[in-house]
Scaffold this active site. Structure first.
Site, PDB file in Angstrom:
ATOM      1  N   LYS A 112      12.339   3.698 -18.717  1.00 29.03           N
ATOM      2  CA  LYS A 112      11.850   4.663 -17.735  1.00 29.03           C
ATOM      3  C   LYS A 112      12.487   6.032 -17.940  1.00 29.03           C
ATOM      4  CE  LYS A 112       9.055   2.193 -15.082  1.00 29.03           C
ATOM      5  NZ  LYS A 112       9.354   1.285 -13.988  1.00 29.03           N
ATOM      6  N   LYS A 192       2.147  -5.696 -21.286  1.00 27.24           N
ATOM      7  CA  LYS A 192       1.899  -6.628 -20.188  1.00 27.24           C
ATOM      8  C   LYS A 192       0.965  -5.949 -19.188  1.00 27.24           C
ATOM      9  CE  LYS A 192       5.217  -6.447 -16.377  1.00 27.24           C
ATOM     10  NZ  LYS A 192       6.110  -7.172 -15.511  1.00 27.24           N
ATOM     11  N   LYS A 195      -0.650  -1.699 -13.666  1.00 27.38           N
ATOM     12  CA  LYS A 195      -1.491  -0.726 -12.986  1.00 27.38           C
ATOM     13  C   LYS A 195      -1.475   0.607 -13.735  1.00 27.38           C
ATOM     14  CE  LYS A 195      -4.167  -0.643  -9.558  1.00 27.38           C
ATOM     15  NZ  LYS A 195      -3.822  -0.316  -8.171  1.00 27.38           N
TER      16      LYS A 195
END
Ligand code: TRP
Length: 326
Positions: A112, A192, A195
Site C-alpha cells: 500500500k 485476487k 473491488k
C-alpha cells in the site's frame, strides 16, 4: 458457546463473491456454536485515500451484504467499528508495545505504501495495530480471514504476548481460521478478487450481469483456440468451478477442457448458471433489505451496544493494569 469469534471487512460497498466465499461463508458456519462478532471496519478504510461522501453508503451496503449472505443478527453482533470508540483507544495503548520495525515488515503496508507513496500516513503503518485492538478488545480466540491476513494475525499474537508480559496475563493469542476458500481469483486471472481492481462478481448481480462478466473473463492463457487442449489447473475460471459446481460437473469440465471436447464458453456457461443459482436467494434478500434501511440501522445499533459493553470492561482492565485508572 466456546471461544469467541471476531472478524471484519472493510466497507468497500456491495460485497463480491470473493468476500462471500473467502470470509462470510465461514462466518455463517461458525454462528451455531460460537459467540461471534462481525465488524465493518470503517476506520481501517480511511488509511488510504477515499471518498468521504460515499462512506455511509458503503457501510450500509456492507451491512446489507452480511445480512443477505446469512450472517444472522439474532445469533451474533454486527456493528460498525467507529461506533465503538474503544477500538482506537486500545490501539493507542497497543502502539506503545508494538515495535515500529514489525510494522514496517508487513507486506500489506509495503504494497500500500508503494501504491500510495505520496500519502503514507501513520494510520497506514499502524493499520495492523488497530486490527489487533479490534480482535483483542473482545478477547477473541478465533479469527476467520483470508490467508492474506495471516501476517496481521501473527502481529496480533505478538502484541498480545508483549502486553501480557509487561502488564500480566490479559489477552488470549487468537488463532487464524482460514476457510475453504483462502484465495478467490479475480476475473482478470492475475490478482485476487477485489473491488478496487474491478475483477469481481458482486453478490447481488443478476444472471445476465454474471454472464456478461464471465464471458469476457480470462481463462487458461495457453488455450488460444477452441481446438487447443487446455489445462484446467492453470485456469482461473476452472478454479471458480471448485466453489460453485458439483464434483461430477467439475470432472466433466476438466476432461472436456483437456481434450478440447468443450470450449471455454461452454465451461463458463455452466459456471454462470451455478453462480446465479447460488446467488439468487442472496440477491433477493439483498434487494429486500436495501429497501428497509431502518431495520439495517437497528441491527448495527444493537450490535454496537452489545460490543460497547464488552469493550468497556476490557478497557477498565487494560487501564487498570497500565496504571491509568484512578
Ligand atoms: N485487515 C482486514 C482485511 O483487510 C480487515 C480487518 C480489520 C479484520 N480488522 C480485523 C479482519 C479484525 C479480522 C479481524 O481483510
Amino acid at each position: 458457546m466456546n471461544t469467541r469469534v471476531f472478524s471484519g471487512i472493510q466497507p468497500t460497498g456491495v460485497l463480491h463473491i470473493g468476500n462471500y466465499l473467502g470470509a462470510i461463508k465461514t462466518w455463517v458456519a461458525l454462528l451455531d456454536d460460537h459467540e461471534c462478532i462481525f465488524c465493518i471496519v470503517d476506520q481501517h478504510a480511511i488509511t488510504v485515500p477515499y471518498e468521504p461522501a460515499g462512506m455511509q453508503a458503503r457501510i450500509f451496503d456492507a451491512a446489507v451484504g452480511y445480512l443477505a449472505c446469512g450472517v444472522d443478527p439474532a445469533r451474533c453482533a454486527i456493528f460498525v467499528q467507529s461506533d465503538v470508540p474503544e477500538h482506537t483507544e486500545l490501539a493507542w495503548y497497543f502502539n506503545t508495545v508494538t515495535p515500529v520495525a514489525y510494522l514496517e515488515r508487513m507486506t500489506q503496508y509495503k504494497d500500500k505504501s508503494a501504491q500510495f507513496h505520496e500519502q503514507i500516513n501513520m494510520g497506514l503503518l499502524g493499520y495492523p495495530v488497530l486490527q489487533a485492538a479490534d480482535i483483542l478488545l473482545y478477547k477473541a480466540g478465533i479469527v476467520p480471514v483470508g490467508e492474506d491476513q495471516s501476517q496481521h494475525l501473527e502481529l496480533t499474537r505478538d502484541v498480545a504476548r508483549k502486553f501480557n508480559r509487561l502488564y500480566g496475563e490479559t489477552f488470549p493469542e487468537p488463532r487464524t481460521l482460514v476457510g475453504t476458500a483462502p484465495r478467490v481469483a479475480g476475473l482478470d486471472g492475475a490478482a485476487k478478487m477485489s473491488k478496487t481492481l474491478d475483477n469481481y462478481i458482486a453478490i447481488n448481480e443478476t444472471p445476465e450481469e454474471i454472464w456478461k462478466k464471465l464471458s469476457t473473463a480470462v481463462t487458461d492463457p495457453a488455450r488460444k483456440r477452441r481446438t487447443d487442449p487446455g489445462t484446467p489447473e492453470a485456469c482461473n475460471i476452472f478454479s471458480l468451478h471448485a466453489f460453485f459446481s458439483t464434483p461430477a460437473q467439475r470432472a466433466r469440465v476438466a476432461e472436456g477442457c483437456r481434450t478440447a471436447g468443450i470450449g471455454c464458453l461452454e465451461c463458463k456457461r455452466l459456471l454462470a448458471e451455478n453462480i446465479a443459482r447460488e446467488l439468487a436467494p442472496i440477491r433477493e434478500r439483498y434487494e429486500a433489505l436495501r429497501n428497509d434501511p431502518a431495520a439495517v440501522r437497528r441491527v448495527l445499533d444493537e450490535g454496537a451496544e452489545r460490543c460497547r459493553t464488552i469493550a468497556r470492561e476490557t478497557m477498565r482492565d487494560v487501564k487498570g493494569r497500565m496504571g491509568l485508572l484512578r
